[in-house]
Design a protein around this motif. Sequence first.
Motif, PDB file in Angstrom:
ATOM      1  N   ASP A  13       0.845  -1.213   0.000  1.00  0.00           N
ATOM      2  CA  ASP A  13       0.000   0.000   0.000  1.00  0.00           C
ATOM      3  C   ASP A  13       0.871   1.251   0.000  1.00  0.00           C
ATOM      4  OD1 ASP A  13      -2.462  -1.340   0.207  1.00  0.00           O
ATOM      5  OD2 ASP A  13      -2.527  -1.191   2.404  1.00  0.00           O
ATOM      6  N   ASN A  14       1.897   1.235   0.831  1.00  0.00           N
ATOM      7  CA  ASN A  14       2.772   2.392   1.015  1.00  0.00           C
ATOM      8  C   ASN A  14       3.469   2.764  -0.289  1.00  0.00           C
ATOM      9  OD1 ASN A  14       5.874   3.102   1.658  1.00  0.00           O
ATOM     10  ND2 ASN A  14       4.608   4.009   3.237  1.00  0.00           N
ATOM     11  N   VAL A  15       3.963   1.756  -1.017  1.00  0.00           N
ATOM     12  CA  VAL A  15       4.710   2.046  -2.251  1.00  0.00           C
ATOM     13  C   VAL A  15       3.750   2.322  -3.420  1.00  0.00           C
ATOM     14  CG1 VAL A  15       6.523   1.229  -3.815  1.00  0.00           C
ATOM     15  CG2 VAL A  15       6.628   0.645  -1.383  1.00  0.00           C
ATOM     16  N   SER A  67       1.940   9.361  -2.874  1.00  0.00           N
ATOM     17  CA  SER A  67       1.602  10.679  -2.303  1.00  0.00           C
ATOM     18  C   SER A  67       2.076  10.776  -0.855  1.00  0.00           C
ATOM     19  CB  SER A  67       0.100  10.941  -2.371  1.00  0.00           C
ATOM     20  OG  SER A  67      -0.588  10.177  -1.400  1.00  0.00           O
ATOM     21  N   HIS A  68       2.292   9.620  -0.219  1.00  0.00           N
ATOM     22  CA  HIS A  68       2.751   9.671   1.181  1.00  0.00           C
ATOM     23  C   HIS A  68       4.113  10.364   1.300  1.00  0.00           C
ATOM     24  CE1 HIS A  68       5.358   6.113   0.352  1.00  0.00           C
ATOM     25  NE2 HIS A  68       6.055   6.568   1.362  1.00  0.00           N
ATOM     26  N   ILE A  69       4.861  10.390   0.209  1.00  0.00           N
ATOM     27  CA  ILE A  69       6.207  10.995   0.277  1.00  0.00           C
ATOM     28  C   ILE A  69       6.106  12.477   0.649  1.00  0.00           C
ATOM     29  CG2 ILE A  69       8.314  11.502  -1.021  1.00  0.00           C
ATOM     30  CD1 ILE A  69       7.707   9.005  -2.716  1.00  0.00           C
ATOM     31  N   VAL A 129       5.467  12.199   4.599  1.00  0.00           N
ATOM     32  CA  VAL A 129       6.203  11.304   5.499  1.00  0.00           C
ATOM     33  C   VAL A 129       7.709  11.540   5.450  1.00  0.00           C
ATOM     34  CG1 VAL A 129       6.792   8.862   5.893  1.00  0.00           C
ATOM     35  CG2 VAL A 129       4.417   9.519   5.399  1.00  0.00           C
ATOM     36  N   HIS A 130       8.212  11.859   4.258  1.00  0.00           N
ATOM     37  CA  HIS A 130       9.667  11.789   4.096  1.00  0.00           C
ATOM     38  C   HIS A 130      10.371  13.124   4.259  1.00  0.00           C
ATOM     39  CE1 HIS A 130       9.969   7.578   3.378  1.00  0.00           C
ATOM     40  NE2 HIS A 130       8.970   7.632   2.510  1.00  0.00           N
ATOM     41  N   GLY A 131      11.590  13.033   4.757  1.00  0.00           N
ATOM     42  CA  GLY A 131      12.426  14.213   4.969  1.00  0.00           C
ATOM     43  C   GLY A 131      13.148  14.620   3.704  1.00  0.00           C
ATOM     44  N   GLU A 175      11.236   6.421   8.576  1.00  0.00           N
ATOM     45  CA  GLU A 175      10.061   7.214   8.211  1.00  0.00           C
ATOM     46  C   GLU A 175       8.860   6.360   7.785  1.00  0.00           C
ATOM     47  OE1 GLU A 175      11.947   9.837   5.389  1.00  0.00           O
ATOM     48  OE2 GLU A 175      12.971  10.955   6.962  1.00  0.00           O
ATOM     49  N   ASP A 176       9.067   5.283   7.009  1.00  0.00           N
ATOM     50  CA  ASP A 176       7.934   4.441   6.578  1.00  0.00           C
ATOM     51  C   ASP A 176       7.583   3.373   7.612  1.00  0.00           C
ATOM     52  OD1 ASP A 176       7.373   5.340   3.785  1.00  0.00           O
ATOM     53  OD2 ASP A 176       9.441   4.709   3.466  1.00  0.00           O
ATOM     54  N   VAL A 177       8.618   2.697   8.114  1.00  0.00           N
ATOM     55  CA  VAL A 177       8.376   1.518   8.968  1.00  0.00           C
ATOM     56  C   VAL A 177       7.607   1.866  10.245  1.00  0.00           C
ATOM     57  CG1 VAL A 177       9.536  -0.239  10.380  1.00  0.00           C
ATOM     58  CG2 VAL A 177      10.214   0.097   7.988  1.00  0.00           C
TER      59      VAL A 177
HETATM   60 FE   LIG Z   1       7.994   5.965   1.821  1.00  0.00          FE
END
Ligand SMILES: [Fe+2]
Length: 368
Positions: free
Chosen positions: A165-167, A171-173, A176-178, A309-311
Motif C-alpha cells: 500500500d505504502n509504495v 503521495s505519502h512521500i 512522510v519523508h524528509g 520514516e515508513d516503517v
Molecule cells: Fe515511503
Amino acid sequence: MSNLAQPLTQPRPYLMNAWYVAALSTEVDAQALFHRTLLDTPVLIYRKKGSGEPVAMLDRCPHRFLPLHMGDRDGDKVTCKYHGLQFDCDGACTHNPHGNQHIPAASTVPSFTLRERNGLIWIWMGDEAADESKLHDFGPLTEGPETGVGYTNIYVKCNYKLILDNVMDLSHIDHVHGEIITTRGKLSPLVPQVRAVGDAFAARWEWSQTPAMMIFAGFLPDPKAEARHFFDITYLMPGNIQLSVGATQDAGAPLDLEGTTGQYDLHTVTPETLTTTHYFFVTRRNHNVDDADFNKMKIEAMRNAFVDEDVPLAEAIQERMGVSADDFFAMKPVLMSNDVAAVRMRRTLETAIAQEQARTAASEKAAA
Ligand SMILES: [Fe+2]
Ligand code: FES
C-alpha cells in the motif's frame, strides 16, 4: 517437489503458487545453513558445494521436529543435531544411525524450488509445479557495474500488504519523508494515472519541484533550480513493485530513465506471517555508477529513510488494524483519490488468492 506433507498452518491465506524473494543472494554464503520463515513456513536454504546452486527444504526434522539449520553440513547433506538422521539436498533421508538403520518411508523433508535471479533468491512454495513463466525478470537491476546497484532488506512488524500500500501510494512521500526524497507537496494534488501493462498494471505521476529530489539534485546542471520529475510503478503479483523515478532540467527530455537522472528500483515483500514481513529493496541508478563510496552511502541513506520514516507508520497501522491489515476493505476505510493504485493492487491480489483457494478446494473435493 514442493508439497508440504503436513501443512504447518491451515488455511494459508497467501497466493501460494507464485514466486517470492526468500533472501538476497549475498545473505546465503557458501557454507551457511541459512534459515528464514516464509509464508508461515520455516525454510532452510544452503548452497551446493561446487555449483553454489541454492537449495531449500522445510526447516524441520520429520523425527522430533528440531530445526534442521541447527544441524551440521556434510558436503551437500545435512545431519540433524538431535539424533543424526541425514538428508540430501532434495530432502530425502540418506542415513539413520539407529537400530537396523532402516530409513522410514515418511522421513522425507519437503523441499522447495529456488531460482536465483537479479541478485535475489526466489522461492516457489505452492502445491502446483513451479512455473518459470511466473518468475518476473528485473533485468535492469543486474545490467551495469556492481557499484551502480544497492541491495538491502528490512524486517517489518506489519502485514505485507501495508508495505505494498505504502509504495503503491507515493503521495505519502509529500507527508512522510524528509529532505532526502521529499516531493515538496507536489504529489498529493495529482491523481495517479493508472494503465494496464499486459496482465499487470502501472501507475504514473509527473510533476515539477524546486529544488529537485535531493538524491538527484546534485547531478543536475543547476542543483537549486526547478526540475521535472516522474514516478512510474508497475505492480507484479504477488509482492513486487518495480519503481522508476527520475528528474531532468532539459525541457525537451522524455520523462523516462533514458531522459532523466534517475533510478530503476524493485520493492518486493515476502510475508513471514500475516503480521510480519521481509521487505527487500534493490536500486540501480543511471548516474555516477562507478562510485563505490557513493553507492554505499546511497543505499544506506535510502534504507534509513524507509526504516526511520515508513516503517514506524506501517507498524503503528498494524497495531491499529490487527488481523484486519490483511482484509483492509472489511474495516470500511475512507478512500481518496490517492488510493487508486493501492486499491487496485489489493483487489488484484485478493482476487487471485480467492481464485487459487477456490481451485484448491475444488481439487480437494474431487480427490475426496
Ligand atoms: Fe515511503
Ligand atoms: S529430531 Fe532429527 S533426528 Fe531426531
